[in-house]
Design a protein around this motif. Structure first.
Motif, PDB file in Angstrom:
ATOM      1  N   SER A  29       0.927  -1.228   0.107  1.00  0.00           N
ATOM      2  CA  SER A  29      -0.049  -0.079  -0.025  1.00  0.00           C
ATOM      3  C   SER A  29       0.983   1.285  -0.037  1.00  0.00           C
ATOM      4  O   SER A  29       1.844   1.228   1.007  1.00  0.00           O
ATOM      5  CB  SER A  29      -0.925   0.041   0.982  1.00  0.00           C
ATOM      6  OG  SER A  29      -2.048  -0.768   1.171  1.00  0.00           O
ATOM      7  N   ASP A  30       0.513   2.120  -0.840  1.00  0.00           N
ATOM      8  CA  ASP A  30       1.285   3.388  -1.055  1.00  0.00           C
ATOM      9  C   ASP A  30       0.290   4.530  -0.923  1.00  0.00           C
ATOM     10  O   ASP A  30      -0.482   4.742  -1.416  1.00  0.00           O
ATOM     11  CB  ASP A  30       2.240   3.404  -2.380  1.00  0.00           C
ATOM     12  CG  ASP A  30       2.995   4.509  -2.546  1.00  0.00           C
ATOM     13  OD1 ASP A  30       4.102   4.523  -1.749  1.00  0.00           O
ATOM     14  OD2 ASP A  30       2.694   5.291  -3.310  1.00  0.00           O
ATOM     15  N   PHE A  31       0.750   5.549   0.015  1.00  0.00           N
ATOM     16  CA  PHE A  31       0.355   6.768   0.274  1.00  0.00           C
ATOM     17  C   PHE A  31       1.033   8.034   0.197  1.00  0.00           C
ATOM     18  O   PHE A  31       2.214   8.047   0.521  1.00  0.00           O
ATOM     19  CB  PHE A  31      -0.604   6.737   1.618  1.00  0.00           C
ATOM     20  CG  PHE A  31      -1.239   5.318   2.075  1.00  0.00           C
ATOM     21  CD1 PHE A  31      -2.496   5.496   1.837  1.00  0.00           C
ATOM     22  CD2 PHE A  31      -0.627   4.216   2.562  1.00  0.00           C
ATOM     23  CE1 PHE A  31      -3.267   4.408   2.193  1.00  0.00           C
ATOM     24  CE2 PHE A  31      -1.617   3.243   2.972  1.00  0.00           C
ATOM     25  CZ  PHE A  31      -2.805   3.027   2.742  1.00  0.00           C
ATOM     26  N   GLN A  32       0.322   8.829  -0.356  1.00  0.00           N
ATOM     27  CA  GLN A  32       1.321  10.272  -0.566  1.00  0.00           C
ATOM     28  C   GLN A  32       0.100  11.207  -0.015  1.00  0.00           C
ATOM     29  O   GLN A  32      -0.684  11.596  -0.813  1.00  0.00           O
ATOM     30  CB  GLN A  32       1.529  10.527  -1.960  1.00  0.00           C
ATOM     31  CG  GLN A  32       2.658   9.426  -2.419  1.00  0.00           C
ATOM     32  CD  GLN A  32       3.279   9.681  -3.871  1.00  0.00           C
ATOM     33  OE1 GLN A  32       2.720  10.407  -4.592  1.00  0.00           O
ATOM     34  NE2 GLN A  32       4.518   9.053  -4.217  1.00  0.00           N
ATOM     35  N   PHE A  33       0.695  12.034   0.682  1.00  0.00           N
ATOM     36  CA  PHE A  33      -0.287  13.074   1.495  1.00  0.00           C
ATOM     37  C   PHE A  33       0.371  14.406   1.363  1.00  0.00           C
ATOM     38  O   PHE A  33       1.444  14.582   1.559  1.00  0.00           O
ATOM     39  CB  PHE A  33      -0.756  12.413   2.865  1.00  0.00           C
ATOM     40  CG  PHE A  33      -1.334  11.325   3.079  1.00  0.00           C
ATOM     41  CD1 PHE A  33      -2.375  11.058   2.539  1.00  0.00           C
ATOM     42  CD2 PHE A  33      -0.544  10.646   4.005  1.00  0.00           C
ATOM     43  CE1 PHE A  33      -2.895   9.830   2.714  1.00  0.00           C
ATOM     44  CE2 PHE A  33      -1.044   9.245   4.072  1.00  0.00           C
ATOM     45  CZ  PHE A  33      -2.295   8.901   3.365  1.00  0.00           C
ATOM     46  N   GLY A  34      -0.581  15.480   1.137  1.00  0.00           N
ATOM     47  CA  GLY A  34       0.208  16.804   1.378  1.00  0.00           C
ATOM     48  C   GLY A  34      -0.006  17.424  -0.295  1.00  0.00           C
ATOM     49  O   GLY A  34       0.348  16.603  -1.328  1.00  0.00           O
ATOM     50  N   PHE A 100       7.979  -1.508   6.347  1.00  0.00           N
ATOM     51  CA  PHE A 100       7.336  -0.047   5.889  1.00  0.00           C
ATOM     52  C   PHE A 100       8.547   0.964   5.648  1.00  0.00           C
ATOM     53  O   PHE A 100       9.589   0.761   6.372  1.00  0.00           O
ATOM     54  CB  PHE A 100       6.290   0.503   6.777  1.00  0.00           C
ATOM     55  CG  PHE A 100       6.795   0.869   8.105  1.00  0.00           C
ATOM     56  CD1 PHE A 100       7.197   2.106   8.459  1.00  0.00           C
ATOM     57  CD2 PHE A 100       6.571  -0.316   9.200  1.00  0.00           C
ATOM     58  CE1 PHE A 100       7.392   2.460   9.654  1.00  0.00           C
ATOM     59  CE2 PHE A 100       6.657   0.087  10.407  1.00  0.00           C
ATOM     60  CZ  PHE A 100       7.343   1.314  10.650  1.00  0.00           C
ATOM     61  N   ASN A 101       8.476   1.925   4.711  1.00  0.00           N
ATOM     62  CA  ASN A 101       9.002   2.960   4.724  1.00  0.00           C
ATOM     63  C   ASN A 101       7.951   4.108   4.768  1.00  0.00           C
ATOM     64  O   ASN A 101       7.323   4.195   4.089  1.00  0.00           O
ATOM     65  CB  ASN A 101       9.719   3.027   3.273  1.00  0.00           C
ATOM     66  CG  ASN A 101      10.797   1.716   3.128  1.00  0.00           C
ATOM     67  OD1 ASN A 101      11.357   1.432   4.159  1.00  0.00           O
ATOM     68  ND2 ASN A 101      11.051   1.430   1.926  1.00  0.00           N
ATOM     69  N   ASN A 274       4.651  10.796   3.289  1.00  0.00           N
ATOM     70  CA  ASN A 274       4.803   9.545   2.203  1.00  0.00           C
ATOM     71  C   ASN A 274       4.833   8.348   3.045  1.00  0.00           C
ATOM     72  O   ASN A 274       5.685   8.320   3.979  1.00  0.00           O
ATOM     73  CB  ASN A 274       5.631   9.530   1.061  1.00  0.00           C
ATOM     74  CG  ASN A 274       5.602  10.878   0.157  1.00  0.00           C
ATOM     75  OD1 ASN A 274       4.536  11.135   0.183  1.00  0.00           O
ATOM     76  ND2 ASN A 274       6.712  11.295  -0.320  1.00  0.00           N
ATOM     77  N   LEU A 275       3.855   7.130   2.818  1.00  0.00           N
ATOM     78  CA  LEU A 275       4.149   6.014   3.434  1.00  0.00           C
ATOM     79  C   LEU A 275       3.796   5.037   2.480  1.00  0.00           C
ATOM     80  O   LEU A 275       3.050   4.906   1.489  1.00  0.00           O
ATOM     81  CB  LEU A 275       2.824   5.909   4.593  1.00  0.00           C
ATOM     82  CG  LEU A 275       2.805   4.529   5.353  1.00  0.00           C
ATOM     83  CD1 LEU A 275       4.052   4.341   6.073  1.00  0.00           C
ATOM     84  CD2 LEU A 275       1.362   4.476   6.170  1.00  0.00           C
ATOM     85  N   THR A 276       4.919   4.065   2.384  1.00  0.00           N
ATOM     86  CA  THR A 276       4.746   2.699   1.726  1.00  0.00           C
ATOM     87  C   THR A 276       4.784   1.367   2.744  1.00  0.00           C
ATOM     88  O   THR A 276       5.617   1.405   3.559  1.00  0.00           O
ATOM     89  CB  THR A 276       5.935   2.532   0.707  1.00  0.00           C
ATOM     90  OG1 THR A 276       5.724   3.556  -0.263  1.00  0.00           O
ATOM     91  CG2 THR A 276       5.766   1.288   0.025  1.00  0.00           C
ATOM     92  N   ILE A 277       3.907   0.599   2.717  1.00  0.00           N
ATOM     93  CA  ILE A 277       3.850  -0.473   3.783  1.00  0.00           C
ATOM     94  C   ILE A 277       3.343  -1.819   3.340  1.00  0.00           C
ATOM     95  O   ILE A 277       2.280  -1.755   2.305  1.00  0.00           O
ATOM     96  CB  ILE A 277       2.925  -0.235   4.935  1.00  0.00           C
ATOM     97  CG1 ILE A 277       2.833  -0.917   6.173  1.00  0.00           C
ATOM     98  CG2 ILE A 277       1.320   0.281   4.479  1.00  0.00           C
ATOM     99  CD1 ILE A 277       2.228  -0.591   7.292  1.00  0.00           C
TER     100      ILE A 277
END
Length: 690
Positions: A29-34, A100-101, A274-277
């Motif tokens: 799962s990859d998230f990019q916020f802002g 996760f990163n 940013n979050l990749t898990i």
């Protein structure tokens, strides 16, 4: 038809078997916020006094808010729990951990170049709840009684800017496990990094967790400007540690940020995230179903699912039959047809309508805070009373607000009707109601003048839209501070249209046989005689709200020898001391010209004669300063009503007082409330409106 059903079930079983066989496939799962704006309130759990403003996650209050900056703590989490490990946590050899990163851009800002304090963390926690008493040295993680307990189940990377007795210095990074006393600390001075220097400085932090090797590395670097390209990750971490999360945190945990201030303050801003898990499969469930399929065969599973499907259809038809067809028909025929929510989703979102989620309660029902997990969407769910009148109110409210579109109105998301239970779903307003901030908040957290002026302007804009700009003329009929909600930017959103009615054709008023609904203190005097709600009576209620906001007093407050707030303000106007009415909690921090303008406008809107009150167009122009306030006489004009045979009684529901007021006019047609101090007003128990 039956063949199609069997084919469909076969496809479902095939998909299930493929999914079960594919448990070894790595999913990410990859998230990019802002950059952040108010829409992110749907994505994050923002635990007050944290906010989303100025393009950032403000983990503690920012400098433009209405909160004190001292001794505060806050949390902001992604509205989604992640499965961080699988297997048996007691048997390290058999457990699987998710890797996760994550990286985030932060600005920790000294206010007025003062000494900063206390710190901000990246946090893994079992739930978003903010512990009470977690300001100061506790960084929004723990408090005096819980610090160090293994039951906390939290791991944090802290960026600490204030030296406690147990800290190496006032500029370090630490690994915290269930406590603010770090298990490992590293001074950032040796890396030539200052977390909170004088002036504006941006930093990028990278946190990498290797689930296979059970290790964590943290990197940090300066970024020149907020919009500059992200710098390359340094080759050397500032902190490294062996870390088995399966023995420390809850299997499904939340990821986000916490922060605190103490006697010394700072602004804790997250500008990008940013979050990749790694997504761990639900292995046990897959193995269980796979064993069933192999043991008893696909045909029997097909029969089993067919049986379940038949029972489901039977149950659904019975439940549907018990629903009111008239209401369902009316709902489905609404223009634009708002979204129909599933009852089970709303029940889950509100934790089965748990009292802990209750936002408010009134005569029409109860409002609950909810979270739709799949959509990461916070909502407010209004659960109506079950009686017939409640159904009428439900349909009236839904019919009107279904097509309303204005930035200062609470947005309707949809509805649900199940087993006689009526529900409306709205946008959740993170800053609650105006009433709460005026009268129930901490003494040191009063709304500042700019916010009050902004709120009044927004309400005026919404009222003008309802009266003149919508394709139907709508009277709200219950305009009051508790029905004015505040969004993430403290902009006003007028809500609760349970009493609102549209004026048909060329009509100018709306009447109900059972009397005048509304809230004492906000009801215009003529309504007690006509039993009708008009746009002018809405303006009267707006005048009461306006005085309430400027003075910080409720409309029915007794001050000096006066029975109502408006009478006291009118007397001060006559004595040319009107600014003495301004809320003392503002400590003279307001604009005299603006305060006088709003107070006089409040009196003009409160004129006892309906025809003398300004229209909403003029009100909006007066607030903006483009039109002068109409002349307000030094003495409050008398309320005059033409002589007419009076009705036997009027029933007025008093929302805030949670009572029903029965007022019987005398033979002159004048309500005793307005002609005699000896008038008898009787109260009896009743549910209040929302």
């Amino acid at each position: 038809m039956r063949g199609q059903v069997v084919w469909l079930i076969g496809v479902i079983i095939f998909d299930l078997m493929v999914a079960m066989a594919d448990t070894q496939t790595l999913k990410i799962s990859d998230f990019q916020f802002g950059p952040f704006d108010s829409s992110y309130y749907n994505t994050f759990a923002v635990i007050q006094p944290a906010t989303i403003s100025n393009g950032a996650l403000q983990v503690t209050p920012d400098s433009i808010g209405n909160f004190s900056l001292s001794n505060r703590s806050g949390r902001i989490f992604l509205n989604k729990a992640f499965k961080l490990w699988d297997g048996d946590s007691k048997n390290i050899a058999t457990s699987t951990l998710a890797s996760f990163n994550t990286s985030f851009l932060i600005n920790v800002f000294r206010v007025s170049n003062s000494v900063p304090g206390e710190g901000v963390t990246f946090l893994i926690a079992p739930d978003p709840t903010l512990p009470p008493g977690s300001s100061g040295q506790y960084l929004g993680l723990t408090n005096k009684s819980t610090d160090g307990l293994s039951s906390n189940q939290l791991v944090a990377i802290e960026l600490d800017t204030f030296k406690q007795d147990f800290d190496p210095d006032d500029n370090h990074i630490g690994l915290n496990i269930n406590s603010v006393r770090s298990n490992k600390t590293v001074s950032l001075s040796e890396f030539d990094i200052q977390i909170a220097p004088n002036g504006t400085k941006f930093h990028v932090v990278w946190i990498q967790y290797d689930g296979k090797n059970k290790s964590m590395q943290v990197y940090m670097a300066d970024q020149e400007e907020q919009t500059s390209p992200t710098p390359s990750r340094p080759s050397k971490p500032v902190l490294s540690a062996d870390l088995d999360l399966s023995s420390l945190v809850k299997q499904k945990s939340y990821l986000g940020f916490s922060a605190s201030t103490g006697s010394n303050v700072q602004l804790n801003c997250v500008l990008r995230w940013n979050l990749t898990i790694e997504v761990l499969p639900d292995g046990n469930e897959g193995k269980h179903w796979l064993k069933i399929g192999l043991a008893i065969g696909v045909p029997l599973v097909v029969l089993l699912l067919l049986g379940i499907g038949g029972l489901t259809c039977y149950w659904y038809k019975r439940r549907r039959a018990r629903s009111d067809p008239n209401i369902l028909g009316a709902l489905k025929s609404l223009p634009g047809t708002p979204r129909e929510f599933r009852f089970r989703d709303l029940k889950k979102a509100t934790n089965n309508f748990d009292d802990k989620h209750k936002l408010g309660q009134g005569g029409f029902g109860v409002v609950y805070r909810g979270l739709l997990q799949k959509e990461s969407l916070e909502i407010a769910v209004k659960k109506f009373s079950r009686d017939i009148k409640g159904k009428d109110d439900f349909l009236a409210e839904l019919t009107i607000i279904n097509r309303l579109r204005h930035k200062h109105l609470v947005r309707l998301l949809g509805w649900c009707h199940k087993n006689g239970m009526l529900l409306l779903v709205y946008d959740f307003m993170p800053n609650g109601s105006l009433d709460t901030h005026l009268f129930s908040g901490p003494a040191n957290a009063t709304l500042n003048w700019n916010l009050r002026y902004q709120i009044i302007s927004g309400v005026a804009s919404a009222l003008h839209y309802l009266h003149n700009e919508y394709d139907q003329k709508v009277v709200h009929r219950d305009l009051k501070a508790s029905n004015i909600m505040l969004d993430s930017s403290f902009d006003a959103r007028l809500g609760d249209f349970g009493l609102a009615r549209a004026l048909e054709n060329e009509k100018t008023s709306y009447a109900e046989l059972e009397g005048v609904p509304g809230t004492m203190g906000y009801i215009a005097p003529e309504c007690f005689h006509t039993g009708k709600a008009t746009r002018e009576s809405d303006v009267y209620a707006f005048g009461a709200v306006l005085l309430e906001v400027v003075c910080g007093q409720r409309p029915w407050t007794k001050i000096a020898e006066f029975q109502q707030l408006v009478d006291w303000v009118w007397w001060l106007h006559r004595e040319r001391r009107i600014l003495e009415a301004v809320d003392e909690r503002l400590d003279n921090d307001y604009v005299d010209e603006e305060a006088e303008r709003l107070l006089l406008l409040g009196l003009a809107c409160s004129h006892p004669i309906a025809s003398e009150r300004p229209k909403t167009q003029a009100i909006f122009q007066i607030i903006s300063g483009s039109m002068a306030v109409p002349h307000v006489p030094p003495f409050k004009p008398a309320f005059v009503w033409p002589s007419m045979p009076p009705p036997t009684s009027f029933s007025i529901t008093a929302s805030s007082m949670a009572n029903t007021v029965d007022i019987t006019p005398n033979s002159s047609g004048w309500t005793p409330r307005y002609i005699s101090k000896d008038a008898q007003v009787e109260f009896s128990d009743s549910s209040s409106h929302m």
